[in-house]
Design an enzyme around this catalytic site. Structure first.
Site, PDB file in Angstrom:
ATOM      1  N   ILE A 147      47.681  37.401  48.923  1.00  0.00           N
ATOM      2  CA  ILE A 147      46.735  36.336  48.639  1.00  0.00           C
ATOM      3  C   ILE A 147      47.441  35.002  48.874  1.00  0.00           C
ATOM      4  CG2 ILE A 147      45.267  37.604  47.035  1.00  0.00           C
ATOM      5  CD1 ILE A 147      46.839  36.496  44.712  1.00  0.00           C
ATOM      6  N   ASP A 148      46.657  33.943  49.017  1.00  0.00           N
ATOM      7  CA  ASP A 148      47.215  32.635  49.325  1.00  0.00           C
ATOM      8  C   ASP A 148      48.104  32.115  48.202  1.00  0.00           C
ATOM      9  OD1 ASP A 148      45.726  32.678  51.651  1.00  0.00           O
ATOM     10  OD2 ASP A 148      44.075  31.524  50.789  1.00  0.00           O
ATOM     11  N   LYS A 149      48.949  31.189  48.549  1.00  0.00           N
ATOM     12  CA  LYS A 149      49.877  30.593  47.589  1.00  0.00           C
ATOM     13  C   LYS A 149      49.152  30.081  46.346  1.00  0.00           C
ATOM     14  CE  LYS A 149      52.652  26.428  46.945  1.00  0.00           C
ATOM     15  NZ  LYS A 149      53.029  25.126  47.542  1.00  0.00           N
ATOM     16  N   THR A 190      46.174  30.787  45.217  1.00  0.00           N
ATOM     17  CA  THR A 190      45.210  31.710  44.620  1.00  0.00           C
ATOM     18  C   THR A 190      45.960  32.580  43.623  1.00  0.00           C
ATOM     19  OG1 THR A 190      43.816  31.768  46.601  1.00  0.00           O
ATOM     20  CG2 THR A 190      43.608  33.604  45.066  1.00  0.00           C
ATOM     21  N   ARG A 226      37.503  31.216  51.348  1.00  0.00           N
ATOM     22  CA  ARG A 226      37.547  29.762  51.484  1.00  0.00           C
ATOM     23  C   ARG A 226      36.797  29.302  52.730  1.00  0.00           C
ATOM     24  NH1 ARG A 226      43.849  28.666  51.093  1.00  0.00           N
ATOM     25  NH2 ARG A 226      43.195  26.468  50.977  1.00  0.00           N
TER      26      ARG A 226
END
Length: 365
Positions: free
Chosen positions: A171-173, A175, A275
């Site tokens: 997952i993104d930084k 998130t 997103r």
């Protein structure tokens, strides 16, 4: 295995993408550094360069190679090429990036790790917002992968530098949420196939701008890199040749007038999928700077409302997105495993603030 690499790359965190930002150094004057050099063997039949490099390099997925070519960092005989270029005997292939080569060998680091479940085959861990998942440009230490390596440092069969074990997805930084870690090659293979075949259950909680007409819906659109902004993903028509197919299902949980709390379920796991999809339908995630969510997109023009929104941004200064649930079939026992993580403090405070505003408005009507 290419299958497992693909699952990892599809949810690559932000900072890894920064390595592929911009255009070749010869176009903008930026110094470039050679990270790879290969000479194609004699007798090699014409073959797409992305496929050739996948077969002739370690730890390089085809998806990542295609991104490098798209960004203008892949050269053949000193000329940039696209991923469909067919290599021939004698070609000199080079990869050039705008940073010096850095040793990305994972050395265990004593970093707190929030383990929600663990057995001999796997772990489920919670990643807080702000923590980078994997070493990348500018972030070679202090990542989740380093923390996992420390936690498993006494396990002889776990090598943090072996792609056959470790994180199955990402997952993104900025998130927060749950991730599964495979401790054995068998577990990685089985779990990787579940993600690839969409047999896992994952849901995210997001606060987005605007009010939805429907209580639930489906967003379909290919996701690929935005040609105008290399750090952002764009949505393209499902029938186009650009990007990768992506489907997101959403369900309205609570409405606050100018914002909405939604649950998102993924059929696919593309980079920045929620997103990009939410921005595409006119509902960017609240406080998502990269996708336009850090502006006042709905609401009043009064000074008090502007101050209210700024206070909201201070409460949760990152995209309002949380990977809340994770479900999969255990690779050894065949048991269905389901995990849930409550909203973290910053996101919970943000939701409470919008609930409070709605309650106040209802009482004054």
């Amino acid at each position: 295995m290419p299958l497992e690499d693909e699952m990892i790359i599809d949810e690559y965190d932000d900072l890894q993408d920064e390595e592929l930002e911009g255009s070749p150094g010869q176009d903008n004057g930026e110094q470039m550094y050679e990270h790879l050099r290969l000479e194609v063997d004699r007798g090699q039949v014409p073959l797409r360069i992305d496929k050739y490099l996948t077969e002739h390099t370690q730890h390089a997925s085809r998806n990542r190679i295609q991104q490098a070519a798209e960004g203008g960092f892949l050269f053949v005989n000193d000329k940039p090429v696209k991923s469909n270029y067919k290599v021939r005997a004698g070609d000199i292939i080079t990869l050039r990036l705008p940073r010096p080569h850095f040793d990305t060998t994972i050395i265990p680091e004593d970093i707190p790790l929030d383990v929600r479940y663990e057995d001999d085959d796997l772990m489920v861990v919670y990643k807080p917002a702000g923590m980078v998942v994997h070493p990348g440009c500018g972030n070679f230490h202090g990542t989740l992968v380093h923390a996992i390596a420390w936690h498993l440092r006494n396990l002889p069969t776990y090598d943090p530098n072996d792609p056959q074990v470790g994180l199955v997805h990402r997952i993104d930084k900025d998130t927060s949420g749950l991730l599964v870690v495979a401790k054995t090659p068998m577990a990685k293979s089985v779990l990787g196939k579940q993600f690839f075949n969409h047999d896992t259950h994952r849901s995210y909680i997001a606060l987005v701008w605007g009010n939805f007409v429907e209580d639930e819906g489906r967003i379909e659109g290919n996701i690929g890199r935005d040609p105008r902004d290399r750090l952002r993903m764009e949505v393209f028509p499902p029938d186009s040749d650009t990007g990768k197919p992506a489907v997101t299902h959403y369900r309205v949980l609570e409405r606050y007038g100018y914002t909405t709390l939604v649950e998102c379920r993924l059929e696919t796991g593309r980079t920045h999928q929620i997103r990009a999809h939410m921005r595409h339908i006119g509902h960017p995630l609240f406080a998502d700077e990269r996708y336009g969510g850090c502006e006042i997109l709905r609401g009043e023009r009064t000074a008090s409302y502007k101050a209210y929104i700024q206070n909201c941004f201070k409460l949760c200064s990152r995209q309002a997105l949380h990977a809340q649930t994770l479900g999969f079939v255990h690779p050894t026992t065949g048991e269905q495993m389901d995990f849930t993580s409550p909203l973290p403090n910053d996101l919970q405070a943000l939701v409470d603030k919008w609930r409070g505003r709605l309650k106040t408005e209802c009482q004054t009507e």
